[in-house]
Design a protein around this motif. Structure first.
Motif, mmCIF file in Angstrom:
data_model
loop_
_atom_site.group_PDB
_atom_site.id
_atom_site.type_symbol
_atom_site.label_atom_id
_atom_site.label_comp_id
_atom_site.label_asym_id
_atom_site.label_seq_id
_atom_site.Cartn_x
_atom_site.Cartn_y
_atom_site.Cartn_z
ATOM 1 N N THR A 170 12.110 -4.121 -23.397
ATOM 2 C CA THR A 170 13.492 -4.603 -23.352
ATOM 3 C C THR A 170 14.191 -4.187 -22.058
ATOM 4 O O THR A 170 15.388 -4.471 -21.896
ATOM 5 N N ARG A 171 13.489 -3.541 -21.153
ATOM 6 C CA ARG A 171 14.115 -3.103 -19.908
ATOM 7 C C ARG A 171 14.388 -4.300 -18.992
ATOM 8 O O ARG A 171 13.923 -5.415 -19.240
ATOM 9 N N ASP A 172 15.121 -4.024 -17.908
ATOM 10 C CA ASP A 172 15.551 -5.108 -17.023
ATOM 11 C C ASP A 172 14.465 -5.585 -16.071
ATOM 12 O O ASP A 172 14.335 -6.784 -15.826
ATOM 13 N N LEU A 173 13.715 -4.641 -15.504
ATOM 14 C CA LEU A 173 12.789 -4.971 -14.424
ATOM 15 C C LEU A 173 11.384 -4.480 -14.713
ATOM 16 O O LEU A 173 11.194 -3.472 -15.390
ATOM 17 N N LEU A 174 10.417 -5.200 -14.182
ATOM 18 C CA LEU A 174 9.042 -4.729 -14.106
ATOM 19 C C LEU A 174 8.590 -4.844 -12.660
ATOM 20 O O LEU A 174 9.260 -5.450 -11.825
ATOM 21 N N ARG A 175 7.439 -4.252 -12.382
ATOM 22 C CA ARG A 175 6.812 -4.393 -11.059
ATOM 23 C C ARG A 175 5.549 -5.218 -11.243
ATOM 24 O O ARG A 175 4.695 -4.867 -12.055
ATOM 25 N N MET A 176 5.471 -6.305 -10.497
ATOM 26 C CA MET A 176 4.332 -7.214 -10.626
ATOM 27 C C MET A 176 3.475 -7.139 -9.363
ATOM 28 O O MET A 176 3.942 -7.411 -8.257
ATOM 29 N N ALA A 177 2.228 -6.771 -9.555
ATOM 30 C CA ALA A 177 1.271 -6.715 -8.454
ATOM 31 C C ALA A 177 0.353 -7.931 -8.520
ATOM 32 O O ALA A 177 -0.075 -8.344 -9.602
ATOM 33 N N TYR A 178 0.072 -8.502 -7.352
ATOM 34 C CA TYR A 178 -0.834 -9.644 -7.267
ATOM 35 C C TYR A 178 -1.502 -9.615 -5.901
ATOM 36 O O TYR A 178 -1.159 -8.794 -5.033
#
Length: 241
Positions: free
Chosen positions: A96-104
Motif C-alpha cells: 500500500t506504499r506510494d513508491l517502488l523501485r523498478m529495475a530493468y
C-alpha cells in the motif's frame, strides 16, 4: 535435512539428543515448529525424516538442502508460495506504499533502476507511464523486471518481487494512475487542479502490468537476506560441532 552433532562423530550415547539441521523454504513460528520436535527417537529414522519432510512440503517448503527457491538468486516460485508471502501482513502493508523501485535492463545491456508510483490489485502490480517513456522500448525488448518496496525505519521491511512486464497502451488516464497518486497529501482544490493538468497533458498512457514470478519478504526478525541466513547456519554448525 541432515544429522549433525555427536551422532556424526561417533560420540553419541543411548540417551544422546539427536541434532538435525534443515533449511526452511519459508519462516515458521515456534508453534509451527513444535510438532517437529522429537520427544523420543524410535522406529526407522528414515521413516521419521520422510514424514517430517512431508509436513514441511505441505507448507510449500523445499525438501532440498542448501539454498532453494527463496534464494535471491532464484528466478521463479510456485504460485501458492508467492501468494503465501504476498498475503503476509507486512507484505500487505508494503503493497500500500506510494513508491517502488523498478529495475530493468536497457537496450544497451546496462541496468536501470527507477522509483515510480504503483498500485497492487491483488494479483498484479500496475505502473503507469507516458507513451514516450524511455523505459518502454527496453521493456519490449526484455520484459524481466525486479521490484523493491521498503521502509526507512530500523529494522527495515523489504519486499522483493520479480516478474515480467506486459505493456498495455490505453487512451486517456488509467484509473490506476489516479489511484496511485491519491495517497499523496493534497487539498481538494489541489486535487482538482492536478487532475485537470494531467488530463490536459496526456492523451493516453501505458499500463505496465507486472505479474510476480518470485518474491521474498525480509523483515530482519523472522527472515534475513539469504547470504546472512547462510552465515547464521554456518555459525550454528560450528557451535554444534
Amino acid at each position: 535435512m541432515r544429522v549433525i552433532g555427536s551422532m556424526t562423530t561417533g560420540r553419541d550415547r543411548p540417551d544422546s539428543d539427536v541434532d538435525l539441521l534443515f533449511t526452511m523454504g519459508e519462516p515458521l513460528g515456534l508453534m509451527e515448529l513444535r510438532p517437529c520436535r522429537i520427544q523420543k527417537w524410535a522406529g526407522n529414522p528414515a521413516s521419521w525424516l520422510s514424514r517430517t519432510l512431508s509436513r514441511l512440503r505441505s507448507k510449500g517448503m523445499s525438501s532440498r538442502t542448501g539454498l532453494d527457491e527463496t534464494d535471491e538468486g532464484a528466478t521463479t516460485m510456485q504460485p501458492n508460495e508467492i501468494a503465501a508471502i504476498l498475503n503476509l501482513p507486512i507484505s500487505q502493508e508494503l503493497l500500500t506504499r506510494d513508491l517502488l523501485r523498478m529495475a530493468y535492463v536497457a537496450k544497451d545491456g546496462t541496468p536501470r533502476n527507477v522509483p515510480i508510483a504503483f498500485t497492487w490489485n491483488g494479483s498484479e502490480i500496475v505502473v503507469c507511464t507516458t507513451k514516450n517513456a524511455p523505459k518502454l522500448p527496453s521493456l519490449r525488448h526484455n520484459p524481466a523486471v525486479a521490484l523493491t518496496i521498503d521502509t526507512e525505519v530500523h529494522p527495515p521491511k523489504i519486499l522483493l518481487i520479480r516478474g515480467r512486464a506486459e505493456l498495455d497502451v490505453v487512451d486517456g488516464i488509467p484509473e490506476e494512475y489516479l489511484q496511485m497518486n491519491g495517497s499523496y497529501d493534497m487539498t481538494p482544490e489541489q486535487r482538482v487542479e492536478w487532475e485537470a493538468e494531467v488530463r490536459s497533458l496526456y492523451d493516453g498512457m501505458v499500463r505496465i502490468v507486472i505479474t510476480p514470478t518470485w518474491t521474498k519478504l525480509i523483515d530482519f526478525e523472522t527472515t534475513l537476506p539469504s547470504a546472512v541466513e547462510e552465515l547464521v547456519r554456518q555459525r550454528d554448525e560450528r557451535h554444534l560441532a
